[in-house]
Write a protein that holds these residues in place. Structure first.
Motif, mmCIF file in Angstrom:
data_model
loop_
_atom_site.group_PDB
_atom_site.id
_atom_site.type_symbol
_atom_site.label_atom_id
_atom_site.label_comp_id
_atom_site.label_asym_id
_atom_site.label_seq_id
_atom_site.Cartn_x
_atom_site.Cartn_y
_atom_site.Cartn_z
ATOM 1 N N UNK A 1 -12.383 2.386 -41.546
ATOM 2 C CA UNK A 1 -11.689 3.324 -40.768
ATOM 3 C C UNK A 1 -12.181 4.960 -40.457
ATOM 4 N N UNK A 2 -12.486 5.099 -39.682
ATOM 5 C CA UNK A 2 -12.655 6.078 -38.445
ATOM 6 C C UNK A 2 -12.183 6.975 -37.337
ATOM 7 N N UNK A 3 -12.570 8.498 -37.981
ATOM 8 C CA UNK A 3 -10.640 9.408 -37.577
ATOM 9 C C UNK A 3 -12.102 10.196 -36.447
ATOM 10 N N UNK A 4 -11.525 10.471 -35.378
ATOM 11 C CA UNK A 4 -11.768 11.623 -34.539
ATOM 12 C C UNK A 4 -11.553 13.224 -34.841
ATOM 13 N N UNK A 5 -11.776 14.416 -34.941
ATOM 14 C CA UNK A 5 -12.041 15.510 -35.006
ATOM 15 C C UNK A 5 -10.500 16.156 -34.470
ATOM 16 N N UNK A 6 -10.033 15.259 -33.348
ATOM 17 C CA UNK A 6 -8.063 15.819 -32.773
ATOM 18 C C UNK A 6 -8.578 16.406 -31.075
ATOM 19 N N UNK A 7 -7.859 16.527 -30.653
ATOM 20 C CA UNK A 7 -7.311 17.208 -29.562
ATOM 21 C C UNK A 7 -6.409 17.463 -29.738
ATOM 22 N N UNK A 8 -6.134 18.660 -28.620
ATOM 23 C CA UNK A 8 -4.772 19.537 -28.949
ATOM 24 C C UNK A 8 -4.152 19.120 -27.842
ATOM 25 N N UNK A 9 -2.622 18.756 -27.833
ATOM 26 C CA UNK A 9 -1.789 18.690 -26.925
ATOM 27 C C UNK A 9 -0.553 19.345 -26.806
ATOM 28 N N UNK A 10 -0.287 20.366 -25.746
ATOM 29 C CA UNK A 10 1.099 21.517 -25.990
ATOM 30 C C UNK A 10 1.702 20.896 -24.202
ATOM 31 N N UNK A 11 2.728 20.999 -24.723
ATOM 32 C CA UNK A 11 3.755 20.798 -23.832
ATOM 33 C C UNK A 11 4.605 21.780 -23.459
ATOM 34 N N UNK A 12 4.848 22.671 -22.875
ATOM 35 C CA UNK A 12 5.904 23.417 -22.781
ATOM 36 C C UNK A 12 7.030 23.254 -21.675
ATOM 37 N N UNK A 13 8.053 24.027 -21.913
ATOM 38 C CA UNK A 13 9.210 23.865 -21.027
ATOM 39 C C UNK A 13 9.089 24.770 -20.132
#
Length: 119
Positions: A107-119
């Motif tokens: 099992x391998x994982x990436x470092x992630x990418x930020x998703x931000x959704x504003x209203x």
């Protein structure tokens, strides 16, 4: 062992669209399952979507009808198309793979990418 790199995150307004990508690198491996998870600050990690080598998909109820997972096995890449984003989708999104190399599963994982959704 597979090295994963996610990209495509960013800041968007509610109702917007983002497309995340996951690129796997290495040698001598075969990815059986590729998935996307997300984790918001102070909250537990949750499964977003999964796709098998045969193309079967599974989605969290919260994203059904809005997100689409896909993969290109020949290129060892995966994508998560996110439409009609909502503020509650804000999180760090991680690519995950289950692969086999030399007769062993990893099992391998990436470092992630930020998703931000504003209203």
């Amino acid at each position: 062992q597979v090295h994963l790199v996610e990209s495509g995150g960013g800041l968007v307004q509610a109702g917007g669209t983002l497309r995340l990508s996951c690129v796997a690198s290495g040698s001598g491996f075969s990815i059986n399952i590729m998935g996307w998870y997300r984790q918001a600050p102070g909250k537990q990690r949750e499964l977003v979507a999964v796709i098998t080598s045969g193309g079967s998909t599974t989605y969290a109820d919260s994203v059904k009808g809005r997100f689409t997972i896909s993969r290109d096995s020949a290129k060892n890449t995966g994508n998560l198309q996110m439409n009609n984003l909502k503020p509650e989708d804000t999180a760090v999104y991680y690519c995950n793979t289950r692969s086999r190399r030399s007769g062993r599963e990893f099992d391998d994982w990436g470092q992630g990418t930020q998703v931000t959704v504003s209203s």
